[in-house]
Design a protein around this motif. Structure first.
Motif, mmCIF file in Angstrom:
data_model
loop_
_atom_site.group_PDB
_atom_site.id
_atom_site.type_symbol
_atom_site.label_atom_id
_atom_site.label_comp_id
_atom_site.label_asym_id
_atom_site.label_seq_id
_atom_site.Cartn_x
_atom_site.Cartn_y
_atom_site.Cartn_z
ATOM 1 N N UNK A 172 -10.542 2.642 20.029
ATOM 2 C CA UNK A 172 -10.087 2.417 21.402
ATOM 3 C C UNK A 172 -8.767 3.119 21.660
ATOM 4 N N UNK A 173 -7.841 2.945 20.734
ATOM 5 C CA UNK A 173 -6.513 3.533 20.928
ATOM 6 C C UNK A 173 -6.580 5.044 21.014
ATOM 7 N N UNK A 174 -7.388 5.664 20.168
ATOM 8 C CA UNK A 174 -7.520 7.118 20.188
ATOM 9 C C UNK A 174 -8.143 7.592 21.498
ATOM 10 N N UNK A 175 -9.182 6.873 21.948
ATOM 11 C CA UNK A 175 -9.876 7.279 23.167
ATOM 12 C C UNK A 175 -8.966 7.194 24.380
ATOM 13 N N UNK B 80 -13.883 -1.813 30.081
ATOM 14 C CA UNK B 80 -14.676 -3.043 30.088
ATOM 15 C C UNK B 80 -15.153 -3.265 28.657
ATOM 16 N N UNK B 81 -14.608 -4.278 27.986
ATOM 17 C CA UNK B 81 -14.885 -4.469 26.566
ATOM 18 C C UNK B 81 -15.462 -5.843 26.287
ATOM 19 N N UNK B 82 -16.505 -5.878 25.480
ATOM 20 C CA UNK B 82 -17.052 -7.123 24.951
ATOM 21 C C UNK B 82 -16.567 -7.251 23.515
ATOM 22 N N UNK B 83 -15.878 -8.359 23.224
ATOM 23 C CA UNK B 83 -15.203 -8.493 21.940
ATOM 24 C C UNK B 83 -15.805 -9.632 21.143
ATOM 25 N N UNK B 84 -15.973 -9.418 19.848
ATOM 26 C CA UNK B 84 -16.487 -10.461 18.963
ATOM 27 C C UNK B 84 -15.491 -11.608 18.850
ATOM 28 N N UNK B 85 -16.017 -12.792 18.569
ATOM 29 C CA UNK B 85 -15.158 -13.943 18.320
ATOM 30 C C UNK B 85 -14.465 -13.773 16.967
ATOM 31 N N UNK B 86 -13.424 -14.564 16.753
ATOM 32 C CA UNK B 86 -12.660 -14.535 15.506
ATOM 33 C C UNK B 86 -12.114 -13.140 15.241
ATOM 34 N N UNK B 87 -11.612 -12.494 16.306
ATOM 35 C CA UNK B 87 -11.099 -11.141 16.172
ATOM 36 C C UNK B 87 -9.743 -11.031 16.854
ATOM 37 N N UNK B 88 -8.791 -10.449 16.159
ATOM 38 C CA UNK B 88 -7.514 -10.108 16.758
ATOM 39 C C UNK B 88 -7.548 -8.612 17.059
ATOM 40 N N UNK B 89 -7.629 -8.272 18.333
ATOM 41 C CA UNK B 89 -7.755 -6.882 18.753
ATOM 42 C C UNK B 89 -6.394 -6.351 19.182
ATOM 43 N N UNK B 90 -5.942 -5.289 18.541
ATOM 44 C CA UNK B 90 -4.649 -4.698 18.852
ATOM 45 C C UNK B 90 -4.845 -3.208 19.141
ATOM 46 N N UNK B 91 -4.388 -2.774 20.300
ATOM 47 C CA UNK B 91 -4.463 -1.346 20.582
ATOM 48 C C UNK B 91 -3.442 -0.966 21.650
ATOM 49 N N UNK B 92 -3.254 0.333 21.793
ATOM 50 C CA UNK B 92 -2.248 0.846 22.714
ATOM 51 C C UNK B 92 -2.877 1.837 23.679
ATOM 52 N N UNK B 93 -2.504 1.717 24.950
ATOM 53 C CA UNK B 93 -2.888 2.689 25.964
ATOM 54 C C UNK B 93 -1.658 3.523 26.276
ATOM 55 N N UNK B 94 -1.751 4.809 26.020
ATOM 56 C CA UNK B 94 -0.622 5.697 26.270
ATOM 57 C C UNK B 94 -1.100 6.886 27.090
ATOM 58 N N UNK B 95 -0.676 6.944 28.358
ATOM 59 C CA UNK B 95 -1.130 8.011 29.256
ATOM 60 C C UNK B 95 0.001 8.356 30.217
ATOM 61 N N UNK B 96 0.605 9.519 30.067
ATOM 62 C CA UNK B 96 1.793 9.868 30.855
ATOM 63 C C UNK B 96 1.566 10.009 32.354
ATOM 64 N N UNK B 97 0.323 10.308 32.774
ATOM 65 C CA UNK B 97 0.046 10.515 34.195
ATOM 66 C C UNK B 97 -0.747 9.368 34.821
ATOM 67 N N UNK B 98 -0.992 8.307 34.071
ATOM 68 C CA UNK B 98 -1.846 7.217 34.551
ATOM 69 C C UNK B 98 -1.227 6.503 35.746
#
Length: 301
Positions: A189-192, A205-223
């Motif tokens: 996710x972070x790379x994409x 739009x993400x469907x996430x499994x239970x018992x999961x700690x999801x960590x990611x970063x969105x980095x977009x200079x023009x967003x």
């Protein structure tokens, strides 16, 4: 009756007298299977459809059993797409829309269609591709998609597509990304979401499994606009949370929809003018954390 019939014939002739470019523009607003059917109207219409800049293929008929009639329709759809793409010659494709279910053994044909669209300088790629197998093998989006120099809009919804990004040169012109991810992993996710140098509009739009700690970063200079929807596959528990970092110095609109509020870290927020937060489910064990996270979220910008 005769007068009405003559009037309709005159209207029909007037449409046929329009320039090819205008007729192609008109046909670009309908599914490809209908634009192809216009070839039987007259000699004038015989090859107009082959120059239409937008290709729209849809086969969303899903069946749990591959009965004869369903299989016939399925095979016919795949043959139709093959045939249309083979007749494109060197003409560019403005928009390529593909919505379909597929059998595992036909995966290579779908990859071939996507690569053909890229070779024809596609500007908008809209993929909604689902495997017929619940426990389906995944396949990577072709590398040519990431390197495409004409692609501006990318929409992907799938239960089987993954993203094996190249190390550099991704999405040089991509401004709009709308992606649905099932059971995402942090690094993918972070790379994409962080490899698009000119991205202006991002929908996740993400469907996430239970018992999961999801960590990611969105980095977009023009967003400028970011929409995030997170859905838990099972009941939310104490062990289920998202830790999200956003670095978007030009962000103006933020839309968050979740079952339980994530921990957010904002960097370089200077131009935010509109925000929306929708917590559509709420669980007792999250009350204390939700209060703290809500306060932090409102204070951050």
């Amino acid at each position: 009756m005769c007068s009405k019939s003559n009037s309709q014939n005159i209207q029909g002739h007037r449409i046929s007298e329009l320039p090819d470019a205008v007729l192609c523009h008109i046909l670009s607003f309908i599914p490809t299977k209908y634009s192809v059917r216009t070839s039987i109207l007259s000699t004038r219409w015989k090859s107009i459809w082959a120059s239409v800049p937008n290709l729209d293929f849809e086969f969303e008929q899903m069946s749990t059993t591959w009965k004869e009639e369903y299989m016939s329709n399925y095979v016919g759809f795949f043959m139709f797409v093959d045939r249309v793409l083979s007749l494109r010659d060197s003409l560019d494709i403005q928009k390529f829309r593909l919505h379909c279910y597929y059998r595992v053994e036909d995966f290579s044909r779908i990859v071939g269609w996507i690569c053909t669209a890229i070779r024809h300088n596609v500007v908008e790629l809209d993929l909604c591709v689902y495997s017929d197998n619940i426990v389906c093998p995944t396949f990577e989006l072709p590398q040519c998609v990431f390197m495409c120099k004409t692609l501006v809009v990318l929409k992907v919804k799938s239960n089987c597509i993954t993203y094996g990004l190249p190390t550099s040169g991704c999405f040089p012109r991509l401004k709009f990304l709308d992606v649905k991810v099932e059971y995402p992993e942090d690094d993918s996710m972070e790379k994409l979401f962080s490899c698009c140098p000119v991205l202006e509009d991002l929908s996740i739009n993400a469907t996430v499994r239970d018992l999961l700690v999801l960590m990611f970063k969105v980095s977009a200079p023009e967003l400028k606009r970011l929409r995030m929807t997170f859905v838990s596959a099972y009941l939310v528990s104490k062990d289920h949370e998202y830790d999200i970092s956003i670095n978007a110095p030009k962000l103006e609109n933020l839309d968050i929809k979740q079952d339980c509020l994530s921990i957010y870290l904002f960097e370089n927020f200077k131009y935010l003018v509109k925000g929306s937060v929708d917590l559509y489910s709420h669980y007792e064990q999250e009350w204390n954390d939700a209060s703290e996270r809500t306060t932090a979220l409102l204070e951050a910008p």
